[in-house]
Design a protein around this motif. Structure first.
Motif: not given
Length: 297
Positions: A25-27, A46-48, A70-71, A191-192
């Protein structure tokens, strides 16, 4: 010995999966010229989001939980896009603020979920006695797909051109702001997804600070692998193995446990220093971190 090697590889894959997803994602962000230091916060929300959906009912759809993660990552990263692309704020300051907002909001809103059971988790696939998470398979496929997309497709070339020379891309009719905004949103979604893996497969629970600095390591990993998706696979496995050794050696050595806890972060500094000595920083997109204003040089 073979069993120990297989166990080490399996654990390296498990810990390396969120690192790889977040790094990819950072790339995407940075190939478009936008630095995002908020990966840690994006993983946390994202984890939450994933755990909140999955724990809502015994028959909750886990893939809906993945979509929610992801959202959530994309939604929070929209703040970064607004600040850096539209308002042209300092990308490093905005990213740090995003990390603080994300981890703080996840910690506050997640208190109600602490101690709650997760009725089910995303099951691993059994491949000849070797367990493979669908998240891991997706991360590996995404790395290969992203490498191909950046190197061999018109849209991938457009993304890279925006990160290298946005003025030239603008002259050719590319909407630089739109490309950068979509890149930031896409990177936030990945990242999410990394956070969803932690909540639904790796830990199968919710706890404050469950990302444990993995987002910061993912940000450093981007530089270490030279902004190359396929190199990110090896880099994620390397740091995953380091985390495995950290837990393996704790309690089995006279060395204080704090030394092992700090080991991944110390190694980040070491490998980044070595990367700088090798000139690997020269692989960075030329316009990385620079806001684009039409007509300015």
């Amino acid at each position: 010995m073979d069993t120990l090697i297989i166990e080490a590889f399996a654990r390296a894959l498990a810990v390396g999966t969120p690192l790889l997803l977040a790094c990819l994602g950072a790339i995407v962000n940075e190939r478009a010229g936008v630095v995002n230091l908020g990966v840690e916060g994006l993983m946390a929300v994202g984890a939450l989001a994933a755990f909140a959906v999955a724990a809502s009912a015994p028959d909750a759809n886990l893939w809906l939980a993945v979509g929610a993660a992801m959202a959530a990552g994309a939604g929070l990263s929209a703040l970064h896009a607004l600040a850096t692309v539209t308002l042209r704020a300092n990308q490093f300051v905005s990213g740090l603020a995003l990390a603080l907002i994300g981890t703080g909001a996840a910690g506050l809103l997640g208190k109600r979920f602490e101690g709650l059971p997760l009725f089910n988790k995303v099951p691993d696939w059994s491949l000849g006695g070797f367990a493979l998470s669908p998240f891991t398979a997706a991360a590996l496929l995404l790395a290969a797909g992203l490498a191909f997309w950046l190197a061999a497709t018109r849209s991938g070339l457009t993304l890279r051109s925006v990160g290298e020379n946005p003025a030239a891309a603008d002259v050719l009719g590319v909407n630089v702001g739109l490309v950068r905004t979509l890149a930031v949103l896409g990177g936030g979604a990945l990242a999410g997804l990394a956070g969803a893996f932690l909540a639904l497969a790796y830990r199968s629970s919710w706890a404050d600070n469950m990302t444990a600095g993995l987002g910061w390591i993912a940000v450093a990993l981007v530089i270490f692998v030279g902004w190359r998706p396929l190199r990110a696979v090896a880099g994620a496995l390397f740091f995953g193995l380091l985390y495995y050794l950290q837990f393996r050696l704790q309690g089995n050595s006279p060395i204080p446990t704090e030394v092992f806890s700090a080991m991944p972060f110390v190694l980040v500094l070491v490998v980044l220093a070595l990367a700088g000595l090798r000139g690997q920083a020269g692989d960075a997109p030329a316009a990385l971190g620079r806001p684009y204003v039409r007509g300015e040089r």
